[in-house]
Structure formats: C-alpha cells, structure tokens
Design a protein around this motif. Structure first.
Motif, PDB file in Angstrom:
ATOM      1  N   ASN A   1       1.788   4.207  -5.190  1.00  0.00           N
ATOM      2  CA  ASN A   1       2.874   3.447  -4.560  1.00  0.00           C
ATOM      3  C   ASN A   1       2.565   1.963  -4.454  1.00  0.00           C
ATOM      4  O   ASN A   1       3.468   1.154  -4.245  1.00  0.00           O
ATOM      5  N   GLU A   2       1.300   1.614  -4.580  1.00  0.00           N
ATOM      6  CA  GLU A   2       0.920   0.205  -4.490  1.00  0.00           C
ATOM      7  C   GLU A   2      -0.291  -0.080  -5.368  1.00  0.00           C
ATOM      8  O   GLU A   2      -1.073   0.827  -5.706  1.00  0.00           O
ATOM      9  N   ALA A   3      -0.457  -1.342  -5.702  1.00  0.00           N
ATOM     10  CA  ALA A   3      -1.529  -1.767  -6.594  1.00  0.00           C
ATOM     11  C   ALA A   3      -2.904  -1.463  -6.007  1.00  0.00           C
ATOM     12  O   ALA A   3      -3.835  -1.102  -6.733  1.00  0.00           O
ATOM     13  N   GLN A   4      -3.031  -1.573  -4.695  1.00  0.00           N
ATOM     14  CA  GLN A   4      -4.320  -1.378  -4.057  1.00  0.00           C
ATOM     15  C   GLN A   4      -4.867   0.032  -4.289  1.00  0.00           C
ATOM     16  O   GLN A   4      -6.078   0.237  -4.358  1.00  0.00           O
ATOM     17  N   THR A   5      -3.970   1.000  -4.419  1.00  0.00           N
ATOM     18  CA  THR A   5      -4.405   2.375  -4.691  1.00  0.00           C
ATOM     19  C   THR A   5      -5.111   2.457  -6.043  1.00  0.00           C
ATOM     20  O   THR A   5      -6.120   3.166  -6.194  1.00  0.00           O
TER      21      THR A   5
ATOM     22  N   ASP B   1      -6.715 -10.912  -4.274  1.00  0.00           N
ATOM     23  CA  ASP B   1      -5.401 -10.942  -3.599  1.00  0.00           C
ATOM     24  C   ASP B   1      -4.346 -10.735  -4.688  1.00  0.00           C
ATOM     25  O   ASP B   1      -4.038 -11.639  -5.455  1.00  0.00           O
ATOM     26  N   PHE B   2      -3.784  -9.523  -4.751  1.00  0.00           N
ATOM     27  CA  PHE B   2      -2.920  -9.132  -5.872  1.00  0.00           C
ATOM     28  C   PHE B   2      -1.573  -8.662  -5.334  1.00  0.00           C
ATOM     29  O   PHE B   2      -1.512  -7.844  -4.420  1.00  0.00           O
ATOM     30  N   SER B   3      -0.503  -9.167  -5.912  1.00  0.00           N
ATOM     31  CA  SER B   3       0.834  -8.846  -5.402  1.00  0.00           C
ATOM     32  C   SER B   3       1.687  -8.053  -6.396  1.00  0.00           C
ATOM     33  O   SER B   3       2.867  -7.833  -6.168  1.00  0.00           O
ATOM     34  N   GLY B   4       1.100  -7.603  -7.492  1.00  0.00           N
ATOM     35  CA  GLY B   4       1.871  -6.905  -8.519  1.00  0.00           C
ATOM     36  C   GLY B   4       2.064  -5.431  -8.224  1.00  0.00           C
ATOM     37  O   GLY B   4       1.684  -4.905  -7.172  1.00  0.00           O
ATOM     38  N   THR B   5       2.641  -4.728  -9.170  1.00  0.00           N
ATOM     39  CA  THR B   5       2.900  -3.290  -9.075  1.00  0.00           C
ATOM     40  C   THR B   5       1.658  -2.499  -9.468  1.00  0.00           C
ATOM     41  O   THR B   5       0.701  -3.066 -10.018  1.00  0.00           O
TER      42      THR B   5
END
Length: 372
Positions: free
Chosen positions: A125-129, A77-81
C-alpha cells in the motif's frame, strides 16, 4: 539486527560492520599496516568501495552492495508509489552490479532482491513497505553468508580429514584471500583451513602473495597471523617448487564464478596453481557458496573476465606506490583466470561436496536439485 555481526568468535576480523542505518567497510587497500573503516552512506559509496577494492571477495562484494543500498533507502525521504520504490531499487541494483562484473554473487544477489521488491510492490500500500522488505532481505543475506561459510568449512575439512590415511595432519596451499575479509565472516577456502585447524588436522597453511594486488601477502597472511594458524607465505612463482618438494598435500581456493560444468573463475594465477597441482598429483579443491554457481553458462569460456588498471603492474603496492616498470611498456592485467573442471578434484559448498560426474565435468545442476 544485531550490530557488527561476527563471523565466528570474539576478535575475528570483520570486513563488514553493519547495524540498521549504519554500514562501515574495512579499507582493505590499507591492510596490513593500517586498520581503517570507511563509513558507507549510500549505493554510490558502495559502488566506489567495490570498484576500488576497499571491499573484495565475491561474497563480501555482494553483501556490501546490498547493504549500501539498504543504508540509502533506510534514510531516504521518498514520496512515490510502491511501484516507484521497486523501480528505484531495481535501477540502483543494476548500477551496483556494474562495479565488478566477474563475480556472480553480486548479480545473483541483485536479481534475487529485484525479484523480491517487484513482487512486494504488487500488493503493498505504500513505498515504505517495499523498502522495508528490501532492508530485511539484505540483512538476511548477511546472516546467511556467515552460516554458509561455516558449513563450507565443515564439509571441506571433513572431506580432507577423511583422506588423511597415514598422515596425522595435512598441509594446504591457498591462493588469494577467501577469509573473513572476503566474506561476511569465517571464509570459504580459508574457512576450510580454519576448520582443519579447529579439528587438529592442519599441519601448515601455505599462502601465495597473489600478484599484482597482493591479496595473499597483505590479507590472507594477515588473517592467518591474527588467528595464530601455522602458515608460510610464498611467492606466486614458488608454487611449483614447493609442490615438487613434497610438502603440500592439497590446494583449496575460492571462486568468483563457477560454470555449470565446473569450470571456475578465480583470482589470476589460480589456473597456474591448478596446472602445477595436476602435474604433481596434488588434489585441487574449490570452496564456494552455491551463489557462486552460474547455471546460465555451460562452461568457463562464457565468463567475462574483468581487466584491471595497468597501474597495478607498472607501480609498486598494487598500483599505489612508485613506478617500477619501464615507461611505454604495454600491459595486460586480467583480474581472474578460468580453471577447467578437469583440473578440479571436487567443489566444497554449504550443501556438501560436489564430486565429478565424469573425468572432465561436474553435474552441478543435478547436485543443486538433489540438495534442495
């Protein structure tokens, strides 16, 4: 990604069982008497498994490390850039490389993955990518290793088969474990032996016990018996006597790091086997993927050799059993040694056979460039 990718055929031994979100590693310290898989939840579990030799063998170490981090970020669960994600992965990869320093495959894989995520982060655009790109790349490494091993086996067996001359079959000696248990599947040096067996060219495989951790007696012998390959186990100290008896036609070993000139680091004792082969006029081959080659070092003198715990020599069962040596004795226990290129006949890779450019060295850089 298919669950538990198989290296060759149904029933083949697997050291790495992976499907997205799940990783299990075969605890090789408990073979051959117990078959136990450990659940790996994150990079910390991966680091410990590598350091404790739950998983070993240069290709397998690299893949297990990469996949342990893939499991971690898959459930993270990651909320960073995106930049934060790339930095997170880079730090974890650096940590994983510290588990065992000699095998170049691990550092090579880590650098490739680090470069990939840094590049992805530039436009994501997001960390998940970034995390998804990492997971995809780690999974691809697993698949590619199996294909590379089979190609190594093909090239090695074809080369040896073409030199049979008046012999109908060939007997091969190998040192340490380089099979399904040391890779994603099939194996490197043991893959060559498997391919020879498939082609009907193998008379017998000889495997050394590989002291002090006994990878040969515990693991290679286990694989050979499992695959019903005709084989004989010998003590490390029996190699010269066996060669003098005239029953060994070739030696094939793996590699943890190959320098630009062909000097090769492999399990301790390999150098002794190479010297004995040279003395008895027996061809000595190295089988390894291109990822085991380190063009940044010119010779084996620059290879950092890992030193293992003194317990592996002072106690039985690779350090896990009762004390067998006198208390107070000092110990030197290098995990690897370096065989100079002049003792190596040729190197089997997934891209083909690397032959000598001179009596003492290989033009490995030129081979790689021509193979692209």
């Amino acid at each position: 990604m298919a669950a538990e990718i198989n290296g060759s055929s149904p029933g083949t031994l697997q050291s790495i069982c992976y499907e997205r979100g799940s990783l299990r590693l075969l605890d090789q310290t408990r073979l051959p008497l117990e078959t136990v898989y450990l659940d790996i939840k994150d990079s910390s579990d991966g680091w410990t498994a590598i350091r404790d030799m739950v998983v070993r063998g240069a290709p397998a170490i690299a893949i297990a490390a990469a996949l342990s981090l893939a499991i971690e970020v898959f459930n993270l669960d990651f909320s960073g850039t995106p930049e934060d994600a790339a930095s997170y992965l880079a730090k974890k990869l650096e940590y994983l490389v510290s588990s065992r320093p000699t095998a170049v495959n691990l550092s090579d894989a880590a650098e490739k993955l680090r470069s990939l995520v840094l590049k992805i982060a530039e436009t994501a655009n997001e960390a998940q990518t970034v995390f998804q790109a990492y997971v995809d790349a780690a999974e691809t490494m697993l698949v590619d290793d199996v294909a590379a091993n089979k190609a190594i086996g093909f090239h090695g067996a074809s080369h040896l088969g073409s030199h049979l001359e008046n012999m109908q079959k060939i007997s091969v000696l190998t040192h340490c474990n380089t099979g399904s248990l040391a890779t994603a599947g099939y194996g490197t040096a043991l893959g060559v032996i498997r391919a020879l067996q498939t082609e009907g060219w193998l008379e017998k495989a000889f495997c050394t016990e590989t002291r002090p951790f006994n990878q040969g007696s515990r693991l290679t012998a286990f694989e050979l018996v499992h695959d019903q390959i005709p084989a004989t186990l010998i003590a490390d100290s029996a190699v010269a006597a066996l060669m003098k008896a005239g029953v060994v036609n070739a030696v094939v070993v793996g590699a943890d790091r190959i320098a630009a000139n062909g000097d090769t680091a492999n399990k301790i004792g390999t150098y002794s086997v190479a010297l004995s082969a040279y003395h008895h006029g027996i061809q000595f081959y190295v089988a390894a993927p291109i990822t085991s080659i380190d063009l940044s070092i010119s010779s084996g003198d620059q290879i950092v050799i890992e030193e293992r715990s003194e317990k592996e020599l002072l106690h039985s069962d690779g350090g896990r059993g009762k004390q067998v040596a006198a208390s107070g004795i000092s110990v030197w226990n290098p995990a690897f040694d370096v065989t100079p290129a002049r003792l190596i006949t040729a190197i089997f890779t997934e891209k083909g056979v690397i032959r000598k450019s001179s009596e003492d060295a290989f033009d490995i850089k030129g081979f790689i460039e021509s193979a692209k």
